[in-house]
Design an enzyme around this catalytic site. Structure first.
Site, PDB file in Angstrom:
ATOM      1  N   HIS A 166       4.702  12.476  -1.737  1.00  0.00           N
ATOM      2  CA  HIS A 166       5.264  11.604  -0.710  1.00  0.00           C
ATOM      3  C   HIS A 166       6.116  10.605  -1.003  1.00  0.00           C
ATOM      4  O   HIS A 166       6.167   9.443  -1.247  1.00  0.00           O
ATOM      5  CB  HIS A 166       4.002  10.981  -0.077  1.00  0.00           C
ATOM      6  N   GLU A 269       9.769  14.250   1.309  1.00  0.00           N
ATOM      7  CA  GLU A 269       8.482  14.945   0.591  1.00  0.00           C
ATOM      8  C   GLU A 269       8.476  16.350   0.678  1.00  0.00           C
ATOM      9  O   GLU A 269       8.478  16.947   1.445  1.00  0.00           O
ATOM     10  CB  GLU A 269       7.299  14.246   1.437  1.00  0.00           C
TER      11      GLU A 269
HETATM   12  C1  BG6 Z   1       4.034  10.559   6.493  1.00  0.00           C
HETATM   13  C2  BG6 Z   1       3.464  11.271   7.475  1.00  0.00           C
HETATM   14  O1  BG6 Z   1       4.232  11.500   5.725  1.00  0.00           O
HETATM   15  O2  BG6 Z   1       3.129   9.469   5.692  1.00  0.00           O
HETATM   16  C3  BG6 Z   1       3.002   9.978   8.637  1.00  0.00           C
HETATM   17  O3  BG6 Z   1       4.240  12.232   8.245  1.00  0.00           O
HETATM   18  C4  BG6 Z   1       2.455   8.909   8.071  1.00  0.00           C
HETATM   19  O4  BG6 Z   1       2.567  10.396   9.758  1.00  0.00           O
HETATM   20  C5  BG6 Z   1       3.092   8.427   6.811  1.00  0.00           C
HETATM   21  O5  BG6 Z   1       2.140   7.728   8.929  1.00  0.00           O
HETATM   22  C6  BG6 Z   1       2.537   7.453   6.065  1.00  0.00           C
HETATM   23  O6  BG6 Z   1       1.137   7.545   5.733  1.00  0.00           O
HETATM   24  P1  BG6 Z   1       0.052   6.494   4.822  1.00  0.00           P
HETATM   25  O7  BG6 Z   1      -1.184   7.194   5.278  1.00  0.00           O
HETATM   26  O8  BG6 Z   1       0.541   6.185   3.479  1.00  0.00           O
HETATM   27  O9  BG6 Z   1       0.216   5.333   6.040  1.00  0.00           O
END
Ligand code: BG6
Length: 297
Positions: A166, A269
């Site tokens: 991510h 990502e």
């Molecule tokens: C992204 C998702 O990859 O991550 C989103 O597609 C999400 O929907 C975002 O809000 C952040 O996720 P998190 O759990 O780190 O707040």
């Protein structure tokens, strides 16, 4: 120090330390780049090639606490991406908040290569994904940042999982950025529906909250004219690329995200999100992502 075995010999370019929140981290000061990796989550929180501005974005509001996801860096989403159908299971899996162990560190030319590992534990076997596994994350810190997540099934039954790096990229202004390499990829707009859209046929620009899963992308480029540079994101073993920016309202709604911080970041990502990876007993799969920087010409 937690997660760092005394027998792990570290090269002079790598030291261990305690960072914010008391979290153990590895600090890399290599010939071609510096980096920081928090052992909780095997989370890269910084990568700065020599002579460049930071390439990996971290929120100034990020929590740093045991068991709490960091906001920014490169969260390792595994063994599921996004929500799990089991109520209460953490978004993006347990790997990003688990305590990984350092398995090795070495210098290879201008690169510094760290190897971290995570296997099933009593806690993981009691989670929404109760399977045997071994995950080995190799982080190469150099002119390129390369992450490779090799997952092996040591058990006697097949396992399936979804996964992603991510990666939060630092941009000077996401509003003027142009994202190339997705023009021919079909995509799902997660903000609208699970329906698949035909390829757009043109580069992507960010003009509002964006959360899309692109299928079978090639190398992705992020032109950042305000930062006078181009970021290039390659991948291997990845069926998808997710592009995410929370824009105004979602940023304001997140407690660990500054109201205006969305301007300076973009998540690109690499992962296997739309279709799970299946491993028969003894099989392995490797997901990679590689980030490079060049001047905008
Ligand atoms: C992204 C998702 O990859 O991550 C989103 O597609 C999400 O929907 C975002 O809000 C952040 O996720 P998190 O759990 O780190 O707040």
């Amino acid at each position: 120090m937690k997660g760092v075995e005394a027998r792990t010999a570290l090269p002079s370019s790598v030291r261990t330390g305690t960072g914010p929140g008391g979290l153990t981290r590895l600090v890399v000061d290599g010939p071609d780049a510096s980096a920081e990796v928090v052992l909780q989550g095997a989370h890269v929180t910084s990568w700065v090639p020599v002579g460049e501005d930071p390439v990996i974005w971290m929120s100034a509001r990020s929590a740093y606490a045991p068991g709490v996801p960091l906001r920014g860096g490169v969260p390792v989403c595994f063994p599921w991406f996004g929500p799990h159908r089991v109520a209460g299971a953490p978004l993006h899996g347990f790997a990003r908040t688990a305590d990984w162990e350092l398995r090795g560190a070495e210098e290879r030319g201008g690169d510094v290569v760290l190897t971290l590992g995570l296997s099933d534990s009593e806690a993981s076997r009691a989670s929404a994904w109760p399977h045997r596994f071994d995950a080995r994350l190799t982080i190469t810190v150099g002119r390129r940042l390369v992450l490779a997540l090799e997952v092996t099934n040591p058990g006697g039954e097949a396992i399936t999982f979804t996964e992603a790096f991510h990666t939060y990229l630092a941009v000077a202004d996401v509003r003027s950025a142009t994202i190339g390499g997705l023009e021919s990829s079909a995509y799902v707009d997660r903000l609208v529906s699970p329906d698949r859209h035909a390829p757009d046929g043109r580069p992507l620009t960010i003009t509002g909250e964006t959360d899309r899963i692109y299928v079978q992308p090639g190398t992705i480029t992020v032109d950042d004219p305000a930062g006078l540079r181009v970021l290039q994101i390659g991948s291997g073993g990845a069926a998808d690329a997710v592009v995410w920016n929370p824009w105004v309202a979602k940023s304001a709604a997140m407690g660990d995200f500054g109201d205006d911080e969305w301007i300076g970041m973009l998540c690109v990502e690499a992962g296997n999100v739309s279709a799970p990876v299946r491993l028969a007993p003894g099989e392995s799969h490797t997901l990679t992502t590689a980030v490079e920087v060049s001047a905008l010409v």
